[in-house]
Design an enzyme around this catalytic site. Structure first.
Site, short mmCIF file in Angstrom:
data_model
loop_
_atom_site.label_atom_id
_atom_site.label_comp_id
_atom_site.label_asym_id
_atom_site.label_seq_id
_atom_site.Cartn_x
_atom_site.Cartn_y
_atom_site.Cartn_z
N GLY A 43 -3.32 15.54 31.15
CA GLY A 43 -3.59 16.98 31.20
C GLY A 43 -3.87 17.57 29.84
N CYS A 44 -3.09 17.17 28.86
CA CYS A 44 -3.28 17.71 27.51
C CYS A 44 -4.59 17.23 26.90
CB CYS A 44 -2.09 17.34 26.62
SG CYS A 44 -0.55 18.10 27.21
N THR A 45 -4.99 16.01 27.23
CA THR A 45 -6.28 15.51 26.77
C THR A 45 -7.41 16.31 27.39
OG1 THR A 45 -5.38 13.30 26.38
CG2 THR A 45 -7.77 13.47 26.65
N SER A 48 -7.43 19.85 25.75
CA SER A 48 -7.86 19.80 24.35
C SER A 48 -9.34 19.45 24.22
CB SER A 48 -7.00 18.79 23.59
OG SER A 48 -5.64 19.16 23.63
#
Length: 152
Positions: A43-45, A48
């Site tokens: 999710g963070c990838t 970002s």
């Protein structure tokens, strides 16, 4: 931290280990500060990379993008290098800045909530974007806020 409040200034190390402050970035234009739980996760990838892919749109509005998580500097450096991020990733290992912005959880594996703050040059919070699962929402809504700011 809510819409209309003044964001606190802070200084943290970026992915290169350099000390960077919010006021430094605000001197160049509004800031989109997005907190994410953990570098190198799915999710963070996605979130970002979406901020990275919209670089031209943020640039047209004079906005600075900043990512912040509790990851160590070395992990932020690895994350940035792997995905070619063109904006700083700040390391908040003890969650002090996350606490100031009200996005620190008291317990659990992911101590930082996924929130984005659109901050004007006078440190006023123009918008707070909250969504743990809609990863594209953060950059997309931040752009809408910045476009409305420019039009006003």
């Amino acid at each position: 931290m809510e819409k209309g409040e003044l964001a606190p200034d802070f200084t943290l190390a970026d992915e290169k280990g350099d000390q960077r402050s919010l006021s430094e970035f605000l001197a160049a234009g509004p800031v989109v500060l997005f907190f994410y739980p953990a570098a190198m996760t799915t999710g963070c990838t996605a979130e970002s990379c979406h901020f990275r892919d919209l670089a031209a749109e943020f640039g047209e509005l004079g906005a600075q993008r900043l990512g912040i998580s509790p990851d160590a500097v070395a992990k932020q450096q690895e994350f940035s290098a792997k995905h070619g991020f063109d904006y700083p990733l700040l390391s908040d290992p003890d969650g002090a800045v996350a606490k100031q912005f009200g996005v620190r959880r008291r317990f659990g594996p992911l101590l930082t909530k996924r929130h984005t703050f659109v901050i004007d040059t006078d440190r006023k919070v123009l918008e707070v974007i909250k969504s743990e699962l809609k990863f594209a929402k953060h950059a997309d809504e931040a752009l809408e806020v910045l476009r409305a700011r420019k039009a006003a």
